[in-house]
Design a protein around this motif. Structure first.
Motif, mmCIF file in Angstrom:
data_model
loop_
_atom_site.group_PDB
_atom_site.id
_atom_site.type_symbol
_atom_site.label_atom_id
_atom_site.label_comp_id
_atom_site.label_asym_id
_atom_site.label_seq_id
_atom_site.Cartn_x
_atom_site.Cartn_y
_atom_site.Cartn_z
ATOM 1 N N CYS A 151 22.496 81.061 41.725
ATOM 2 C CA CYS A 151 21.652 82.039 42.393
ATOM 3 C C CYS A 151 20.236 81.504 42.492
ATOM 4 C CB CYS A 151 21.718 83.344 41.598
ATOM 5 S SG CYS A 151 20.601 84.618 42.186
ATOM 6 N N ASN A 152 19.560 81.910 43.569
ATOM 7 C CA ASN A 152 18.201 81.412 43.795
ATOM 8 C C ASN A 152 17.125 82.461 43.502
ATOM 9 O OD1 ASN A 152 18.529 83.146 45.907
ATOM 10 N ND2 ASN A 152 18.374 81.613 47.522
ATOM 11 N N CYS A 153 17.477 83.501 42.739
ATOM 12 C CA CYS A 153 16.448 84.487 42.386
ATOM 13 C C CYS A 153 15.469 83.872 41.388
ATOM 14 C CB CYS A 153 17.081 85.767 41.822
ATOM 15 S SG CYS A 153 17.475 85.684 40.062
ATOM 16 N N SER A 154 14.414 84.595 41.069
ATOM 17 C CA SER A 154 13.318 83.993 40.301
ATOM 18 C C SER A 154 13.730 83.558 38.897
ATOM 19 C CB SER A 154 12.136 84.963 40.217
ATOM 20 O OG SER A 154 12.528 86.154 39.560
ATOM 21 N N ILE A 155 14.695 84.253 38.291
ATOM 22 C CA ILE A 155 15.112 83.837 36.938
ATOM 23 C C ILE A 155 16.204 82.773 37.000
ATOM 24 C CG2 ILE A 155 16.697 85.818 36.625
ATOM 25 C CD1 ILE A 155 15.871 85.684 33.616
ATOM 26 N N VAL A 190 32.513 73.550 41.868
ATOM 27 C CA VAL A 190 31.664 73.764 43.036
ATOM 28 C C VAL A 190 31.249 75.231 43.035
ATOM 29 C CG1 VAL A 190 31.586 73.753 45.556
ATOM 30 C CG2 VAL A 190 32.839 71.963 44.327
ATOM 31 N N SER A 191 29.960 75.452 43.205
ATOM 32 C CA SER A 191 29.482 76.827 43.193
ATOM 33 C C SER A 191 29.060 77.257 44.571
ATOM 34 C CB SER A 191 28.312 76.959 42.227
ATOM 35 O OG SER A 191 27.241 76.134 42.657
ATOM 36 N N GLU A 192 29.147 78.555 44.806
ATOM 37 C CA GLU A 192 28.591 79.069 46.065
ATOM 38 C C GLU A 192 27.256 79.744 45.781
ATOM 39 O OE1 GLU A 192 30.535 83.067 47.367
ATOM 40 O OE2 GLU A 192 32.152 81.694 46.879
ATOM 41 N N LEU A 193 26.439 79.806 46.809
ATOM 42 C CA LEU A 193 25.088 80.337 46.642
ATOM 43 C C LEU A 193 25.091 81.857 46.636
ATOM 44 C CD1 LEU A 193 21.938 79.921 46.636
ATOM 45 C CD2 LEU A 193 22.090 80.147 49.116
ATOM 46 N N ALA A 194 24.466 82.423 45.627
ATOM 47 C CA ALA A 194 24.161 83.848 45.632
ATOM 48 C C ALA A 194 22.714 83.973 46.041
ATOM 49 C CB ALA A 194 24.369 84.440 44.248
ATOM 50 N N ASP A 195 22.456 84.604 47.159
ATOM 51 C CA ASP A 195 21.099 84.657 47.693
ATOM 52 C C ASP A 195 20.319 85.810 47.087
ATOM 53 O OD1 ASP A 195 18.886 84.045 49.144
ATOM 54 O OD2 ASP A 195 19.685 84.743 51.061
ATOM 55 N N GLY A 196 19.959 85.640 45.809
ATOM 56 C CA GLY A 196 19.257 86.696 45.088
ATOM 57 C C GLY A 196 17.752 86.663 45.275
#
Ligand SMILES: [Zn+2]
Length: 114
Positions: free
Chosen positions: A26-30, A104-110
């Motif tokens: 995930c690309n959220c701040s944490i 392989v991971s998929e992106l969680a657009d957090g």
């Protein structure tokens, strides 16, 4: 499959039931800071075996998601998600007897949430 997991110092140990087919980053701040691959599982498929007293809870923003890490070694073990409270994310790097880097991971657009 039942997988066992632990933090680095083994104060915290848990078990999950999963086929490890749903792996996200995930690309959220944490999450961007933790940079962990996470297995997304149903909440009831997570069982803490030991170490509830060693877990520290971190919350921010809307204080809905619960981010847990070991007080002693600092390792993120799991979290309760904000977007779906029936689900949990578990640090794939904490799972024993697998090769986390081979998944392989998929992106969680957090990012838009925090
Ligand atoms: Zn620890």
């Amino acid at each position: 499959m039942i997988y066992r997991g632990s933090c680095h110092c083994k104060s915290v140990e848990f078990e999950i039931e999963s086929d490890l087919s749903f792996i996200r980053q995930c690309n959220c701040s944490i999450c961007i800071r933790k940079n962990a691959k996470m297995a997304i599982i149903a909440k009831e498929n997570f069982q803490l075996l030991k170490g509830s007293e060693s877990l520290s809870l971190y919350q921010f923003n809307k204080n809905i998601a619960k981010h847990y890490f070991c007080k002693k070694c600092g390792i993120y073990t799991h979290h309760n998600t904000r977007s779906d409270e029936t689900k949990m994310g578990v640090n794939l790097g904490c799972i024993e007897n697998i090769d986390p880097l081979s998944f392989v991971s998929e992106l969680a657009d957090g990012k838009k949430l925090s």
